[in-house]
Design an enzyme around this catalytic site. Structure first.
Site, mmCIF file in Angstrom:
data_model
loop_
_atom_site.group_PDB
_atom_site.id
_atom_site.type_symbol
_atom_site.label_atom_id
_atom_site.label_comp_id
_atom_site.label_asym_id
_atom_site.label_seq_id
_atom_site.Cartn_x
_atom_site.Cartn_y
_atom_site.Cartn_z
ATOM 1 C CG HIS A 1 -9.762 15.094 -16.885
ATOM 2 N ND1 HIS A 1 -10.025 15.291 -15.380
ATOM 3 C CD2 HIS A 1 -10.812 14.532 -17.221
ATOM 4 C CE1 HIS A 1 -11.304 14.957 -14.953
ATOM 5 N NE2 HIS A 1 -11.659 14.434 -16.165
ATOM 6 C CE1 TYR B 1 -4.876 17.846 -8.980
ATOM 7 C CE2 TYR B 1 -3.903 17.312 -6.989
ATOM 8 C CZ TYR B 1 -3.972 17.050 -8.126
ATOM 9 O OH TYR B 1 -3.975 15.379 -8.561
ATOM 10 N N PRO C 1 -0.170 11.300 -1.885
ATOM 11 C CG PRO C 1 -2.417 11.024 -1.146
ATOM 12 C CD PRO C 1 -0.980 10.842 -0.714
ATOM 13 C CE LYS D 1 3.730 11.628 -11.574
ATOM 14 N NZ LYS D 1 2.537 11.803 -12.435
ATOM 15 C CE1 TYR E 1 -1.707 16.042 -11.076
ATOM 16 C CE2 TYR E 1 -2.914 15.342 -13.564
ATOM 17 C CZ TYR E 1 -2.914 15.543 -11.953
ATOM 18 O OH TYR E 1 -4.109 15.259 -11.521
HETATM 19 P P1 FAD Z 1 -1.513 -2.614 -3.372
HETATM 20 O O1 FAD Z 1 -2.595 -2.207 -4.142
HETATM 21 O O2 FAD Z 1 -1.396 -2.534 -2.101
HETATM 22 O O3 FAD Z 1 -1.585 -4.211 -3.564
HETATM 23 C C1 FAD Z 1 -0.994 -5.309 -2.717
HETATM 24 C C2 FAD Z 1 -1.806 -6.493 -2.662
HETATM 25 O O4 FAD Z 1 -1.009 -7.578 -2.156
HETATM 26 C C3 FAD Z 1 -2.940 -6.278 -2.046
HETATM 27 O O5 FAD Z 1 -3.774 -6.734 -2.902
HETATM 28 C C4 FAD Z 1 -2.955 -7.157 -0.605
HETATM 29 O O6 FAD Z 1 -3.965 -7.435 -0.208
HETATM 30 C C5 FAD Z 1 -1.735 -7.949 -1.336
HETATM 31 N N1 FAD Z 1 -1.259 -8.714 0.028
HETATM 32 C C6 FAD Z 1 -0.680 -7.903 1.187
HETATM 33 N N2 FAD Z 1 0.294 -8.826 1.923
HETATM 34 C C7 FAD Z 1 -0.186 -9.945 1.451
HETATM 35 C C8 FAD Z 1 0.330 -11.287 1.841
HETATM 36 N N3 FAD Z 1 1.065 -11.496 3.123
HETATM 37 N N4 FAD Z 1 0.041 -12.532 1.226
HETATM 38 C C9 FAD Z 1 -0.777 -12.241 0.037
HETATM 39 N N5 FAD Z 1 -1.121 -10.977 -0.466
HETATM 40 C C10 FAD Z 1 -0.720 -9.707 0.271
HETATM 41 N N6 FAD Z 1 -2.431 6.615 -4.913
HETATM 42 C C11 FAD Z 1 -2.879 7.720 -5.341
HETATM 43 O O7 FAD Z 1 -2.176 7.880 -6.585
HETATM 44 N N7 FAD Z 1 -3.984 8.399 -5.102
HETATM 45 C C12 FAD Z 1 -4.639 8.195 -4.065
HETATM 46 O O8 FAD Z 1 -5.661 8.767 -3.919
HETATM 47 C C13 FAD Z 1 -4.256 7.046 -3.453
HETATM 48 N N8 FAD Z 1 -5.151 6.762 -2.326
HETATM 49 C C14 FAD Z 1 -4.514 5.486 -1.647
HETATM 50 C C15 FAD Z 1 -5.356 5.411 -0.354
HETATM 51 C C16 FAD Z 1 -4.909 4.345 0.273
HETATM 52 C C17 FAD Z 1 -5.638 3.950 1.506
HETATM 53 C C18 FAD Z 1 -4.124 3.379 -0.043
HETATM 54 C C19 FAD Z 1 -3.352 2.253 0.950
HETATM 55 C C20 FAD Z 1 -3.084 3.854 -1.146
HETATM 56 C C21 FAD Z 1 -3.536 4.740 -1.846
HETATM 57 N N9 FAD Z 1 -2.820 5.317 -2.867
HETATM 58 C C22 FAD Z 1 -3.202 6.380 -3.643
HETATM 59 C C23 FAD Z 1 -1.653 4.388 -3.376
HETATM 60 C C24 FAD Z 1 -1.798 3.507 -4.520
HETATM 61 O O9 FAD Z 1 -3.073 2.996 -4.367
HETATM 62 C C25 FAD Z 1 -0.946 2.582 -4.703
HETATM 63 O O10 FAD Z 1 0.187 3.142 -4.823
HETATM 64 C C26 FAD Z 1 -1.236 1.074 -5.372
HETATM 65 O O11 FAD Z 1 -2.293 0.480 -4.812
HETATM 66 C C27 FAD Z 1 0.001 0.287 -5.438
HETATM 67 O O12 FAD Z 1 -0.227 -0.845 -5.994
HETATM 68 P P2 FAD Z 1 0.615 -2.260 -5.543
HETATM 69 O O13 FAD Z 1 -0.025 -3.375 -6.296
HETATM 70 O O14 FAD Z 1 1.941 -2.018 -5.338
HETATM 71 O O15 FAD Z 1 0.354 -2.434 -4.088
HETATM 72 C C1 DHB Z 2 -7.291 11.244 -7.417
HETATM 73 C C2 DHB Z 2 -6.159 11.077 -6.453
HETATM 74 C C3 DHB Z 2 -5.160 11.881 -6.357
HETATM 75 O O1 DHB Z 2 -4.170 11.622 -5.284
HETATM 76 C C4 DHB Z 2 -5.039 12.791 -7.270
HETATM 77 O O2 DHB Z 2 -3.834 13.134 -7.035
HETATM 78 C C5 DHB Z 2 -5.694 12.864 -8.227
HETATM 79 C C6 DHB Z 2 -6.822 12.268 -8.251
HETATM 80 C C7 DHB Z 2 -8.435 10.409 -7.612
HETATM 81 O O3 DHB Z 2 -8.706 9.813 -6.530
HETATM 82 O O4 DHB Z 2 -9.245 10.653 -8.411
#
Ligand code: FAD
Ligand code: DHB
Length: 389
Positions: free
Chosen positions: A72, A199, A289, A293, A381
């Site tokens: 995009h 948005y 969200p 980021k 962005y």
């Molecule tokens: P995570 O993806 O949380 O990975 C952590 C991993 O550690 C997981 O696989 C978990 O199972 C594992 N873990 C946890 N505890 C333990 C343990 N004790 N032992 C072993 N393993 C463990 N961001 C956006 O930008 N847009 C969105 O729309 C958006 N939607 C989201 C919706 C939800 C429900 C959540 C929770 C987050 C969302 N985010 C979104 C944020 C984005 O997905 C996260 O910032 C991203 O997943 C971060 O990656 P990470 O690897 O740091 O953490």
């Molecule tokens: C998506 C989620 C977001 O929070 C955003 O700002 C843009 C895209 C997505 O899930 O595609």
């Protein structure tokens, strides 16, 4: 078991850290408490910043991303039913890629397992020990108690993980803000309403219209922070999405394949390191969200960490490791600022007064009519430049 870097968590941060280290000849073991199937189907973020898409391609994760990812060059902002284009191509000449987080995770898991490097699923009772000295990770796998002896621990276990709470009291400062609303997200078997993300600011509350493919729409609705999903029938969701679209585009309806509510918060801990334990991604910070980021910040942290560990193993120099937290926090705080700014501009707050509403509309008017303001939005962005990339 013995490795150089023990990694807790196979989310975007842990898997990416392991890959970046592997490319530098540094060994790691990843442990994950969920199953492979669970993490590969956990629906979360969907947007990849410009530099991050380039990095994924460079480290061998581009094949499906470049085939299936949707590139995009702009987004649209809706203001009570009028649509405005923010054109990234002319403003900053960069792009974003829509590609589900779980697809990135699938690609990274497949690459890791193909390389034969260790990635253990369904571990339990993970704990970290002697993190200021000679770190160890203990856990249970296949019914057996295990221990990893390592030089460093990558605390990549997300917001609810065990790494951050293992740091002694008094070391970390917490900076936090909760928002008085959440997002109700759906994935639907329907074509998205526009080729770009919309948005939409609306007097009934914010809505975001995004996508995963030409036949899969992803949409979000501002809702109460403690919203009970049981109160949202499919018919009510479509009705509300239609209202908040405000006639800007026709909305095709389809089967709702998944729905969930996400609370919104801003959260940062400082520092992101204690002894030989390094916190990365959601383990150290959460953004609302609205700016997309979360996953991108996780990638940025582990790129900084992998460079620091590489310098340490090459020459014994720990200056970059010492600087890890400060280096990451500069980017994190700018992403926090942007995510907060987008959030406050696009949402209704329960305690808004008429002044707040007028000010917000003026801000939206400014962003959609001033090139300088639009450029600032676009620059943040698509992702601020990553040093050295
Ligand atoms: P995570 O993806 O949380 O990975 C952590 C991993 O550690 C997981 O696989 C978990 O199972 C594992 N873990 C946890 N505890 C333990 C343990 N004790 N032992 C072993 N393993 C463990 N961001 C956006 O930008 N847009 C969105 O729309 C958006 N939607 C989201 C919706 C939800 C429900 C959540 C929770 C987050 C969302 N985010 C979104 C944020 C984005 O997905 C996260 O910032 C991203 O997943 C971060 O990656 P990470 O690897 O740091 O953490
Ligand atoms: C998506 C989620 C977001 O929070 C955003 O700002 C843009 C895209 C997505 O899930 O595609």
């Amino acid at each position: 078991m013995r490795t150089q870097v023990g990694i807790i968590g196979a989310g975007p941060a842990g898997l990416m850290l392991a890959r970046l280290l592997q490319l530098q000849g540094i060994d790691s073991i990843i442990i994950e408490n969920r199953s492979r199937d669970y993490i590969e189907n956990r629906i979360r973020a969907g947007l990849i910043e410009d530099w991050a898409a380039d990095m994924l391609t460079e480290i061998g994760l581009g094949a499906r991303l470049n085939r299936e990812g949707l590139v995009h060059h702009g987004i649209k902002l809706g203001i009570n039913g009028s649509l405005h284009h923010i054109d990234f191509k002319t403003l900053v000449d960069k792009r974003v890629t829509i590609y589900g987080q779980q697809e990135v995770v699938k690609d990274m898991v497949a690459q890791r397992l193909e390389s034969g490097a260790p990635l253990l699923f369904e571990v339990s009772d993970a704990s970290v020990h002697d993190i200021a000295g000679r770190p160890k990770i203990r856990f249970t796998h296949d019914g057996q108690a295990k221990e990893i002896d390592c030089d460093f621990i990558g605390g990549c276990d997300g917001f609810h993980g065990i790494c951050r709470p293992s740091i002694p009291d008094g070391v970390l400062s917490v900076f936090e803000r909760e928002y008085p609303f959440g997002w109700l997200g759906i994935l639907a078997a329907a074509p998205p309403p526009d080729e770009e993300l919309i948005y939409s600011y609306h007097d009934r509350g914010f809505a975001l219209f995004t996508m995963r493919s030409a036949t899969l729409a992803r949409s979000y609705l501002q809702c109460a922070h403690d919203e009970d999903i049981a109160n949202w029938s499919d018919a009510r969701i479509w009705d509300e999405l239609n209202r908040r679209m405000g006639g800007m585009r026709p909305l095709a309806e389809g089967e709702i394949l998944q729905k969930s509510v996400t609370p919104m918060r801003s959260f940062v801990v400082e520092p992101m390191q204690y002894g030989r334990l390094f916190l990365t991604g959601d383990a150290a910070h959460i953004v609302p969200p609205t700016g997309a980021k979360g996953m991108n910040l996780a990638f940025a942290d582990v790129l900084v960490l992998s460079r620091a560990m590489t310098a340490f193993y090459r020459s014994g120099d720990d200056a970059l490791l010492e600087a890890y937290s400060a280096t990451c926090l500069r980017r994190i705080w700018k992403a926090q600022r942007f995510s907060w700014w987008m959030t406050q501009m696009m949402h209704l707050f329960p305690d808004d007064n008429p002044f707040d509403r007028r000010r917000r509309l003026a801000e939206l008017d400014y962003v959609t009519s001033s090139e300088a303001a639009a450029k600032s939005l676009a620059e943040n962005y698509v992702g601020l430049p990553m040093d050295g990339r």
